[in-house]
Enzyme design. Structure first.
Site, PDB file in Angstrom:
ATOM      1  N   ASP A 154      87.543 -39.380  16.501  1.00 31.96           N
ATOM      2  CA  ASP A 154      87.552 -40.277  15.352  1.00 31.96           C
ATOM      3  C   ASP A 154      86.163 -40.749  14.941  1.00 31.96           C
ATOM      4  OD1 ASP A 154      87.011 -41.966  17.438  1.00 31.96           O
ATOM      5  OD2 ASP A 154      88.729 -43.294  17.115  1.00 31.96           O
TER       6      ASP A 154
ATOM      7  N   CYS B 228     105.970 -53.549  11.915  1.00 34.47           N
ATOM      8  CA  CYS B 228     104.518 -53.597  12.114  1.00 34.47           C
ATOM      9  C   CYS B 228     103.852 -54.493  11.079  1.00 34.47           C
ATOM     10  CB  CYS B 228     103.919 -52.195  12.087  1.00 34.47           C
ATOM     11  SG  CYS B 228     104.133 -51.286  10.535  1.00 34.47           S
TER      12      CYS B 228
ATOM     13  N   CYS C 278     106.741 -51.264  17.318  1.00 34.26           N
ATOM     14  CA  CYS C 278     107.291 -50.075  16.673  1.00 34.26           C
ATOM     15  C   CYS C 278     108.465 -49.507  17.470  1.00 34.26           C
ATOM     16  CB  CYS C 278     106.201 -49.012  16.537  1.00 34.26           C
ATOM     17  SG  CYS C 278     106.776 -47.463  15.797  1.00 34.26           S
TER      18      CYS C 278
END
Length: 390
Positions: free
Chosen positions: A147, A227, A280
């Site tokens: 990332d 969320c 979640c």
């Protein structure tokens, strides 16, 4: 490791590469075509709205980021992998007031920052994979990334069948969950992916929706908004996160003072935040679902449980050697000593707002009065004293 015969098909090679990735310990792997993003307009609007905050690098190398073929000229495919750093059912859902629930105030470290730094853990194997493929196919080019690279890794992950993007903007695999760390290798090698070797039959529908562009945004979350509702600072809209309000950003990326309006929402989170994933449904353990489908990498374990929760009074007095000793091999070391002490002061303020603690208040007062303190630390201490003035 691979059959390098010239007669193998691109799909056969793809299957061999995916198998090799799984043998290296990755929880999931797949092959995506090297294509430009279908979200250019949304990404540019996100940048223009300033939602990236201090992360200026996200506005750099834009063409490379938006089209992997610019990053690696001639790229034909992207090998995508996912490391799993926590298992489903490991969420730490805490009630409000947890900062005082164990007596002395403590700061919580997000699960992905407790073990070894995932950048090194993931990239080491990706470089090994690239080196082996380069030996077999010397004319091909390879570029590994995590990332930190200018790549839309989540979009490539969806196209590779790794999962779908949830409303919290993270990649979710229906049977594994979203405690995943992504990486990959862009390559000029002629290679194609078949059905995912792990996970359900959702990949084709996700890929079909992805090809439709923004109007066909994959939505496997349905009407669920857990969320969004649980985000302590209100940073999440459906499929969009304002990083400037996100606790992970505030604690690990932002280097200035934190808006006092966001202090309460930070709660006891010292490094990162797991809330949107902990709530979640795909990260909850369900009987008969995901059995044998999880492959949590031991590299991310908090050996000795030395990082999960850190005493705030200790962190308030940290110097560089303390940061290195406690956080040395972890992703949490991205935060400087000043940032960590700033975060600890916010947590101290939240604890003092709920219960008076003479020792904690004295520590905050000393920092606020110390002219030799770094500006961001001293100002945060002053903010805390103002907020908790009784």
């Amino acid at each position: 490791m691979y059959n390098s015969g010239v007669s193998e098909s691109a799909r056969d090679l793809g299957n061999q590469v995916v198998e090799a990735c799984l043998s290296m310990g990755f929880a999931l792997a797949g092959i995506a075509p090297a294509e430009p993003t279908a979200r250019r307009r949304e990404y540019m609007a996100w940048l223009e709205a300033g939602c990236h905050g201090d992360m200026g690098y996200l506005a750099e190398m834009l063409e490379e980021r938006l089209d992997v073929r610019v990053l690696l000229p001639g790229a034909r495919a992207v090998i995508v992998v996912a490391d799993q750093y926590a298992g489903r059912g490991e969420g730490e859902l805490r009630s409000e007031g947890a900062v005082e629930s164990r007596g002395a105030a403590e700061g919580v470290v997000a699960k992905y920052a407790r073990g070894r730094d995932y950048h090194a853990v993931v990239k080491r194997r990706l470089h090994a994979l690239s080196d082996r493929l380069r030996e077999l196919y010397p004319k091909a080019k390879f570029r590994a990334f995590t990332d930190t690279g200018p790549v839309m890794e989540r979009e490539h992950a969806v196209r590779a069948g790794i999962g779908f993007v949830g409303k919290h903007t993270l990649v979710i695999h229906p049977r594994v969950g979203s405690y995943l760390l992504l990486g990959g290798v862009a390559t000029t090698l002629e290679i194609q992916g078949g059905p995912p070797l792990r996970g359900g039959d959702f990949a084709s529908s996700v890929a079909e929706q992805d090809r439709r562009g923004a109007a066909g945004h994959p939505d496997h979350c349905g009407t669920c908004t857990l969320c969004i509702d649980a985000c302590p600072t209100g940073a999440i809209e459906a499929y969009r996160v304002d990083a400037t309000r996100c606790v992970s950003y505030l604690t690990l990326e932002h280097r200035g003072t934190i808006d006092p309006e966001l202090h309460e929402g930070m709660g006891d989170r010292l490094i990162g935040c797991d809330v949107c994933q902990d709530v979640c449904p795909f990260n909850r353990a369900h009987e008969g679902v995901g059995v044998g489908g999880e492959r949590v990498n031991d590299a991310y374990a908090d050996e000795g449980r030395v990082r999960a929760r850190l005493p705030i009074l200790d962190v308030l007095g940290w110097r560089e050697e303390d940061r290195s000793r406690v956080l040395g091999p972890s992703a949490g070391k991205r935060a400087s000593v000043a940032m960590l002490r700033r975060n600890a002061l916010v947590i101290a303020g939240n604890a003092l707002a709920k219960r008076e603690d003479a020792g904690l208040r004295a520590a905050v007062g000393r920092i606020a009065a110390d002219a030799g303190e770094e500006a961001v630390v001293r100002e945060t201490a002053r903010q805390v004293l103002v907020q908790t003035d009784r």
